[in-house]
Design a protein around this motif. Structure first.
Motif, mmCIF file in Angstrom:
data_model
loop_
_atom_site.group_PDB
_atom_site.id
_atom_site.type_symbol
_atom_site.label_atom_id
_atom_site.label_comp_id
_atom_site.label_asym_id
_atom_site.label_seq_id
_atom_site.Cartn_x
_atom_site.Cartn_y
_atom_site.Cartn_z
ATOM 1 N N SER A 42 0.764 -1.255 -0.030
ATOM 2 C CA SER A 42 -0.127 -0.040 -0.014
ATOM 3 C C SER A 42 0.743 1.187 0.024
ATOM 4 O O SER A 42 0.265 2.447 -0.372
ATOM 5 C CB SER A 42 -0.838 0.030 1.150
ATOM 6 O OG SER A 42 0.006 0.003 2.349
ATOM 7 N N ALA A 43 2.059 1.245 0.321
ATOM 8 C CA ALA A 43 3.173 2.514 0.575
ATOM 9 C C ALA A 43 3.419 3.035 -0.794
ATOM 10 O O ALA A 43 3.657 4.082 -0.928
ATOM 11 C CB ALA A 43 4.330 2.036 1.254
ATOM 12 N N GLU A 44 3.254 2.226 -1.897
ATOM 13 C CA GLU A 44 3.526 2.730 -3.204
ATOM 14 C C GLU A 44 2.317 2.649 -3.976
ATOM 15 O O GLU A 44 1.638 1.743 -3.789
ATOM 16 C CB GLU A 44 4.796 1.865 -3.814
ATOM 17 C CG GLU A 44 4.442 0.500 -3.598
ATOM 18 C CD GLU A 44 6.027 -0.542 -3.728
ATOM 19 O OE1 GLU A 44 6.294 -0.397 -4.745
ATOM 20 O OE2 GLU A 44 6.090 -1.228 -2.986
ATOM 21 N N CYS A 45 2.392 3.567 -4.942
ATOM 22 C CA CYS A 45 0.995 3.291 -5.808
ATOM 23 C C CYS A 45 1.157 2.403 -6.899
ATOM 24 O O CYS A 45 0.331 2.434 -7.747
ATOM 25 C CB CYS A 45 0.808 4.911 -6.267
ATOM 26 S SG CYS A 45 -0.738 5.350 -7.458
ATOM 27 N N ALA A 48 -1.953 0.193 -8.478
ATOM 28 C CA ALA A 48 -2.830 0.866 -9.376
ATOM 29 C C ALA A 48 -2.259 1.286 -10.469
ATOM 30 O O ALA A 48 -2.914 1.151 -11.784
ATOM 31 C CB ALA A 48 -3.307 2.035 -8.255
ATOM 32 N N ALA A 49 -1.045 1.756 -10.618
ATOM 33 C CA ALA A 49 -0.375 2.416 -11.806
ATOM 34 C C ALA A 49 -0.234 1.215 -12.533
ATOM 35 O O ALA A 49 -0.504 1.454 -14.001
ATOM 36 C CB ALA A 49 1.008 3.047 -11.321
ATOM 37 N N GLY A 88 -3.987 4.476 0.219
ATOM 38 C CA GLY A 88 -3.496 4.972 -1.012
ATOM 39 C C GLY A 88 -3.870 6.104 -1.596
ATOM 40 O O GLY A 88 -3.250 6.555 -2.747
ATOM 41 N N ALA A 183 7.664 -1.309 -6.886
ATOM 42 C CA ALA A 183 8.062 0.120 -7.857
ATOM 43 C C ALA A 183 9.475 -0.359 -8.230
ATOM 44 O O ALA A 183 10.286 -1.098 -7.311
ATOM 45 C CB ALA A 183 8.100 1.251 -7.041
#
Lengths: 254, 525
Positions: A42-45, A48-49, A88, A183
């Protein structure tokens, strides 16, 4: 699934062709997943991206029906649970890809069951291009039956579903493609090499119905999604161990 | 084409109506003697309307009944009915549309009809007026009529001018009406008092003040100053004068007949079970759809009323994203709303009303076999979502003109049209997602006014690897308080490639609070 009778048994040549096609690794533009899941922190997007990039890639590659309009005007449904919004954030229009920004319809569901209802309603709608969902963890409502319902609805109506699973462990699911995404350092873009450049992700396809699993570095420069083989380019051509390592083997992904 | 407005003043509407209701002819029965219609007030009964015999005896509208009784002890009284008069006037306004394409009510006792370019159908304007008068007379109504280029002039002529007055299209309205009293400007009572004290009794005098003193610069200015705070037309004689002359438009609200589609079922036996109720509701939906189809309309709001045996009425309202005429869709949406109905001793009447309907063209039925695969339409899908999740849950982002990031986006209903706007600026990279509330982060930085080297967010330490910025976002000075601090935004990427959008809130020594704080607001892809 019907059992093939002996009359329709595939010949050896067919089998070889099927085997060859299955060995072909996933690459951008290869589309046959009506229901995909993307596991991410959840800490990085990133989740969803990547889901959005895959969906857009699929959308760009999709051929338009001859009688259809020149421009696809269908809406995009993005369903988030309240917990996912809290973790997020919610979509930000100035930062959305241009194809999506003006056609986004956003749904916030207080409960996981409501989110699944919204996803299914979206999949049944002929005026929606694709559906994105964001669910946190492993909710009770999202069991195998529920995911099978989603798969069937997506296949029946031809609307594709990308479900982002934030902070979740892979459980039973009927998703056709299941990704794990993190990421990755971005590649330089533009004159400023010190700035974050074109977004990149390290994506692992760990469960797929018609593909061999694998790892890729995905980059999306806003026009197309490109996939480079990951670091283990020289590893075994058929990374069996990757398959074995993943827990929760999906029954539907036989 | 200059406008022609016909003003019809039913000078004795309450009495005429009483006569019609009680079935007496003019001057017969109770109407032969003096008769007044009264309203009860705090100071006793007051006269609201007087018949001709009563007027001959000296009774006037607005008098207290006791005063009239001293003049004429044998006066008869009847209660007045202002609500009924208004209702009657509404029907009268619709009926008057036979002389023009639209009409407006001029409460309490008049009707305005637009007769622009229709007079030739009746053989000219004078024969049109004769026709109107004859028709009103045949209904037992006294009518005074006038035709003029503006509604104000027509009203004034019908109330204070000669019988069946016609003001030509090209004439100087103010000059022709200069002898009429200022009352004919439809002003409030207190304004009339002011004008009387100023000695302005006729329209001509009022217009004279305006024009005559123009040379020395006083004229209109002094009047304007006197009534400067009066914005409503009825309180400002200058506005009324301009409306009379047609210099200022006067909007009139047309009367449009409307009928809400309504279907109902009275049940032989009160029902107490959900399954039966569902059957009734689906029957009603079918009826409603047939009703709507006849009008080429679709329902936007539906109200389902359930009348219980014990006198309770349960109401369930449904709003739809787009006009619909699909019975199964309506039934399915109501099914969710009927979960918590308490039938009590049973429901005896069920009524469905479309209180808001919009035009919806008839369409060919889906004849393809593939209709099943086609799925639902977007509006049906949104209806289902809003019915279950609530209207606030389903929205779409729209850009809004602001450079403050969280204000640059607003949320609106999904099918509403986007507001008109300029093309947004594309040279700033923006994050894919924005947190609802920026989260404070602990930052380690090399220089106090530079970008951070390392930060801690949600318990995890991130090393900053790449950075772009700052992009300075100043407060909106026309909205914020002066103590609001500016923000310096940085797009950063940490060692693992995670991309964030952070900002420093304020500058060191900007005199607006202590040391600057850092916040994480957005998550880039």
């Amino acid at each position: 699934m019907t059992m093939p009778s002996h009359l329709t048994l595939p010949s050896a040549a067919d089998l070889a062709a099927v085997s060859a096609s299955r060995t072909a690794r996933w690459r951008p533009g290869l589309r046959d997943a009506s229901h995909s899941e993307v596991f991410a922190g959840s800490a990085e997007c990133a989740g969803a991206a990547v889901a959005l990039s895959l969906a857009l890639d699929d959308w760009r590659m999709r051929e338009r029906p001859e009688t259809g309009e020149a421009e696809d005007r269908r809406a995009v449904l993005w369903v988030q649970t309240r917990a996912a919004v809290k973790l997020g954030g919610r979509p930000y229009r100035p930062g959305l890809p241009r194809e999506v920004s003006h056609r986004l319809i956003h749904v916030i569901a207080e409960k996981d069951a409501d989110a699944l209802f919204a996803l299914e309603e979206g999949l049944r709608c002929r005026e929606i291009a694709f559906v994105m969902g964001e669910v946190v963890g492993n909710p009770k409502a999202l069991d195998f039956t529920a995911s099978r319902r989603l798969s069937l609805a997506a296949e029946r109506h031809g609307v594709k579903l990308w479900l982002v699973r934030l902070d979740a462990r892979p459980d039973l699911s009927s998703a056709r493609l299941r990704w794990r995404v993190e990421a990755a350092p971005s590649s330089p873009h533009g004159p400023n090499t010190q700035a974050p450049g074109t977004p990149a992700w390290h994506a692992t396809l760990f469960r797929a119905r018609a593909h061999a699993p694998g790892e890729w570095i995905l980059t999306d420069d806003g026009r197309a999604l490109s996939a480079a083989r990951s670091r283990d380019e020289n590893a075994a051509p058929y990374p069996v161990d990757l398959v074995r390592r993943t827990p929760g083997r999906s029954l539907a992904a036989v | 084409m200059p406008r022609r407005i016909l003003s019809i003043w039913c000078a004795e509407l309450p009495v005429d109506r009483w006569r019609l209701c009680s079935g007496t002819g003019r001057g017969e029965g109770a109407d032969a003697g003096p008769l007044v219609l009264i309203a009860e007030t705090a100071h006793g009964p007051r006269i609201e309307a007087v018949n001709p015999a009563g007027r001959a005896e000296g009774a006037r509208k607005g008098m207290m009944l006791a005063d009239a009784r001293t003049l004429c002890p044998r006066i008869q009284t009847m209660p007045s009915d202002p609500a009924g008069d208004l209702d009657f006037l509404e029907k009268l306004a619709l009926w008057s549309r036979q002389w023009g394409p639209w009409s407006a009510m001029d409460a309490p006792d008049g009707v305005l009809v637009d007769v622009t370019a229709v007079a030739h159908l009746f053989g000219g304007e004078s024969s049109l007026l004769a026709d109107v008068q004859a028709r009103f007379a045949s209904r037992g109504l006294v009518a005074r009529l006038a035709i003029a280029p503006t509604a104000g002039a027509a009203w004034a002529m019908s109330h204070f001018g000669p019988e069946r007055a016609i003001l030509g299209a090209g004439c100087d309205v103010v000059a022709r009406l200069s002898d009429l009293p200022v009352t004919s400007l439809r002003l409030d009572e207190d304004v009339l008092v002011v004008l009387r004290r100023l000695g302005l009794k006729t329209i001509g005098q009022l217009a004279g003040v305006e024009e005559g003193e123009r040379q020395d610069g006083a004229g209109r200015d002094s009047l304007h100053r006197r009534f400067r705070n009066r914005k409503s037309p009825a309180a400002n004689p200058l506005v009324r004068l301009d409306q009379l002359a047609g210099k200022v438009p006067e909007p009139l609200l047309p009367v449009i007949p409307q009928q809400m589609p309504l279907v109902q079922r009275r049940l032989m036996e009160p029902i107490r079970h959900r399954a039966l109720l569902d059957t009734v509701v689906s029957d009603l939906a079918e009826d409603m759809v047939r009703e709507l189809e006849g009008k080429a309309q679709g329902a936007r709001r539906l109200e389902l009323g359930l009348w219980r045996v014990d006198g309770e009425v349960i109401l369930r309202v449904l709003e739809l994203a787009a006009a619909t005429r699909d019975p199964s869709h309506i039934v399915r949406l109501f099914a969710e709303k009927l979960e918590d109905i308490d039938a009590g001793f049973g429901i005896e009447t069920v009524r469905l009303r479309a209180s808001w309907a919009e035009p919806l063209a008839l369409e060919q039925a889906d004849i393809e076999a593939a209709a099943e695969r086609h799925g639902t339409s977007l509006s049906a899908c949104l209806d289902r979502l809003t019915t279950r999740l609530g209207p606030k849950a389903v929205r779409r982002p729209v850009p809004h003109g602001s450079h403050i990031p969280e204000r640059a986006q607003r949320w609106q209903a999904p099918l509403d049209p986007e507001p008109a706007r300029q093309e947004e600026m594309r040279f700033h990279a923006r994050p894919l997602k924005l947190l609802d509330r920026p989260e404070a982060i602990a930052v380690l930085y090399a220089t106090p006014d530079g970008y951070p080297k390392r930060f801690r967010w949600r318990g995890e330490v991130h090393e900053v690897a790449k950075v772009e910025g700052p992009e300075r976002v100043a407060p909106e000075w026309w909205r914020s308080r002066s103590a609001t601090r500016l923000r310096d935004y940085y797009r950063i990427e940490d060692q693992a490639g995670r991309r964030y959008w952070i900002y420093r809130h304020g500058l060191i020594g900007d005199g607006r609070g202590g040391a600057p704080e850092w916040y994480l607001q957005g998550l880039c892809a």
